[in-house]
Design an enzyme around this catalytic site. Structure first.
Site, PDB file in Angstrom:
ATOM      1  N   ASP A 110     -22.644  -9.532  39.321  1.00 44.95           N
ATOM      2  CA  ASP A 110     -21.427  -9.669  38.731  1.00 44.95           C
ATOM      3  C   ASP A 110     -21.504  -8.407  37.719  1.00 44.95           C
ATOM      4  O   ASP A 110     -20.329  -8.035  37.117  1.00 44.95           O
ATOM      5  CB  ASP A 110     -21.294 -10.869  38.020  1.00 44.95           C
ATOM      6  CG  ASP A 110     -21.129 -11.986  39.276  1.00 44.95           C
ATOM      7  OD1 ASP A 110     -20.912 -11.659  40.325  1.00 44.95           O
ATOM      8  OD2 ASP A 110     -21.100 -13.064  38.597  1.00 44.95           O
ATOM      9  N   ASP A 196     -15.620  -6.794  35.905  1.00 48.81           N
ATOM     10  CA  ASP A 196     -16.969  -7.279  36.196  1.00 48.81           C
ATOM     11  C   ASP A 196     -17.315  -6.261  37.538  1.00 48.81           C
ATOM     12  O   ASP A 196     -16.516  -6.055  38.434  1.00 48.81           O
ATOM     13  CB  ASP A 196     -16.741  -8.784  36.891  1.00 48.81           C
ATOM     14  CG  ASP A 196     -16.718  -9.641  35.790  1.00 48.81           C
ATOM     15  OD1 ASP A 196     -16.688  -9.416  34.629  1.00 48.81           O
ATOM     16  OD2 ASP A 196     -16.885 -10.865  36.172  1.00 48.81           O
ATOM     17  N   HIS A 247     -14.057 -11.337  41.631  1.00 46.11           N
ATOM     18  CA  HIS A 247     -15.076 -10.887  42.587  1.00 46.11           C
ATOM     19  C   HIS A 247     -14.563 -10.915  44.102  1.00 46.11           C
ATOM     20  O   HIS A 247     -14.079 -11.590  44.778  1.00 46.11           O
ATOM     21  CB  HIS A 247     -16.342 -11.593  42.466  1.00 46.11           C
ATOM     22  CG  HIS A 247     -16.808 -12.020  41.001  1.00 46.11           C
ATOM     23  ND1 HIS A 247     -17.514 -12.647  40.585  1.00 46.11           N
ATOM     24  CD2 HIS A 247     -16.380 -11.150  39.894  1.00 46.11           C
ATOM     25  CE1 HIS A 247     -17.755 -12.476  39.338  1.00 46.11           C
ATOM     26  NE2 HIS A 247     -16.980 -11.614  38.537  1.00 46.11           N
ATOM     27  N   ASP A 249     -16.357 -10.203  46.617  1.00 45.94           N
ATOM     28  CA  ASP A 249     -17.220 -10.520  47.725  1.00 45.94           C
ATOM     29  C   ASP A 249     -17.270 -11.935  48.500  1.00 45.94           C
ATOM     30  O   ASP A 249     -17.994 -12.338  49.311  1.00 45.94           O
ATOM     31  CB  ASP A 249     -18.629 -10.168  47.429  1.00 45.94           C
ATOM     32  CG  ASP A 249     -19.018 -10.780  46.028  1.00 45.94           C
ATOM     33  OD1 ASP A 249     -18.102 -11.331  45.557  1.00 45.94           O
ATOM     34  OD2 ASP A 249     -20.154 -10.561  45.666  1.00 45.94           O
ATOM     35  N   CYS A 355     -23.585 -12.180  45.952  1.00 47.80           N
ATOM     36  CA  CYS A 355     -23.746 -12.199  44.340  1.00 47.80           C
ATOM     37  C   CYS A 355     -24.847 -12.424  43.646  1.00 47.80           C
ATOM     38  O   CYS A 355     -25.018 -11.872  42.679  1.00 47.80           O
ATOM     39  CB  CYS A 355     -22.927 -13.737  43.917  1.00 47.80           C
ATOM     40  SG  CYS A 355     -21.289 -13.873  44.396  1.00 47.80           S
TER      41      CYS A 355
HETATM   42  O1  DAV Z   1     -13.673 -17.015  46.183  1.00 46.94           O
HETATM   43  O2  DAV Z   1     -14.449 -18.539  44.773  1.00 46.94           O
HETATM   44  C1  DAV Z   1     -16.422 -16.451  43.992  1.00 46.94           C
HETATM   45  C2  DAV Z   1     -17.177 -15.365  43.650  1.00 46.94           C
HETATM   46  C3  DAV Z   1     -18.095 -15.833  42.561  1.00 46.94           C
HETATM   47  N1  DAV Z   1     -19.015 -14.427  42.106  1.00 46.94           N
HETATM   48  C4  DAV Z   1     -14.466 -17.117  45.186  1.00 46.94           C
HETATM   49  C5  DAV Z   1     -14.992 -16.141  44.338  1.00 46.94           C
END
Ligand code: DAV
Length: 379
Positions: A110, A196, A247, A249, A355
């Site tokens: 992140d 981020d 995010h 990913d 992550c």
């Molecule tokens: O799809 O909940 C979570 C990514 C967290 N770093 C989601 C994204």
């Protein structure tokens, strides 16, 4: 490692991995309620979200799984590094805000990103994560001191003052979110540079950035200004049906040249698929995750799509959470050797395998995987 390879070198998400930072749950705290984040206990609306340090039990369970990933990577010849200890229970006071505690160092992805031979520290978007670069600084200095070709950039810190946020965002009813889904306005305003690192995805010369709750248009403009003179092309991508995007990913996951794992519930904005299709990339939908959103851990603020947060060791080897059998089968069918580790106890720290890692060095150089592209640089 070849003699001439730079200590920091990673141009995409899939080249053979040589050195990686894996997060740690040591001293982790619950994320505080703040203008950029409204954590909620899953399935218990109204129940106050815990504050302060996480329990020793929760920390030990996550650390066991993180250590399991470390062992797997080491068995594959990867050098693994860990964040330095940090006291996340300390409150922060800056000229612009106060927050009762910090968060954790489980998810280096992140905060930190390697773009070729350069390390970029993201601005971050939430107060509790303002100083989250600190557990990685010792490593950054080590890399920077070891090789004069390593570049190091810290993005401008936003104020994170009240005015940077749009607090009413959290109270918009679902219909309103649906109506506004093509406006891409979330809990951060557009006045300051905010991003981020995990909203980016690297595909050689081309970098994707998702406009989200954690990355705004000023943040993307800063990234374009910074990266275009270095030979990158920066493409903004949108997933209008994700009403709380944060995010990239768990939404759009490149696995090897020509192949992206996509989220069937979060299609790309119409038109944005063109650059992939025109360059013979295949977009393959991930299967439904094994857990439903309601079955995700109580304190986890991420969605069930953590299932697709896989980590590539090479263009033919991928690491998947051990329970995600349908995804493992899909990946095997696509020709990957699939490694599995248990990782569900890490979920409540906001991430899964991608992550919880930050790749410092992979083999390979910058390639152009999009030879047919209309691209208009910022300047
Ligand atoms: O799809 O909940 C979570 C990514 C967290 N770093 C989601 C994204």
């Amino acid at each position: 490692m070849q003699n001439d390879s730079v200590v920091v070198n990673s141009w995409n998400e899939w080249d053979p991995l040589e050195e990686m930072v894996v997060g740690s749950a040591d001293n982790a705290c619950f994320e505080p309620t703040e203008p950029g984040s409204r954590p909620a206990v899953r399935d218990s609306p109204g129940m106050p979200f815990p504050t302060g340090p996480k329990s020793k039990e929760a920390i030990d369970l996550a650390n066991e799984e993180l250590d399991g990933l470390v062992r797997l990577l080491q068995s594959q010849g990867v050098t693994v590094r860990r964040p330095a200890p940090h006291d996340f229970s300390r409150p922060l006071t800056t000229p612009d805000f106060e927050v009762e505690n910090q968060y954790c160092s489980v998810c280096p992805r992140d905060v930190m990103i390697t773009l070729g031979n350069e390390i970029v520290e993201a601005t971050m978007s939430r107060r509790a994560r303002y100083f989250e670069y600190q557990p990685y600084r010792k490593l950054v200095y080590e890399y920077w001191n070891a090789d004069p070709r390593v570049r190091w950039t810290t993005a401008p810190k936003p104020s994170m003052a009240d005015g940077m946020y749009r607090e009413e965002f959290w109270d918009w009813p679902l219909e309103q979110r649906h109506e506004r889904m093509h406006a891409f306005e979330f809990c951060v305003t557009q006045d300051e540079v905010v991003f981020d690192a995990a909203d980016m995805s690297r595909l050689g010369r081309d970098v994707l950035v998702q406009e989200s709750m954690t990355t705004n248009r000023a943040g993307i403009r800063w990234l374009k200004q910074h990266l275009e003179p270095r030979g990158f092309r920066v493409h903004t991508v949108h997933f209008p049906l994700d009403f709380f995007p944060s995010h990239i990913d768990c939404t759009f996951v490149p696995l090897r040249p020509g192949l992206i794992l996509t989220n069937p519930e979060r299609p790309l904005r119409e038109g944005e698929e063109k650059m992939f299709l025109a360059n013979d990339w295949e977009l393959v939908d991930a299967p439904q995750p094994v857990l439903t959103n309601d079955e995700m851990p109580q304190y986890c603020q991420s969605s069930k799509w953590l299932s697709m947060n896989v980590l590539s060791i090479s263009p033919t080897k991928v690491v998947c959470e051990e329970n995600e059998k349908p995804l493992q089968d899909l990946l095997s069918g696509l020709g990957f050797e699939v490694f599995t580790v248990p990782f569900r106890h890490v979920f409540e720290y906001g991430g899964s395998l991608h992550c919880a890692t930050w790749d410092v060095r992979r083999t390979g150089t910058r390639e152009d995987y999009f030879p047919r592209l209309d691209y208009t640089p910022l300047v």
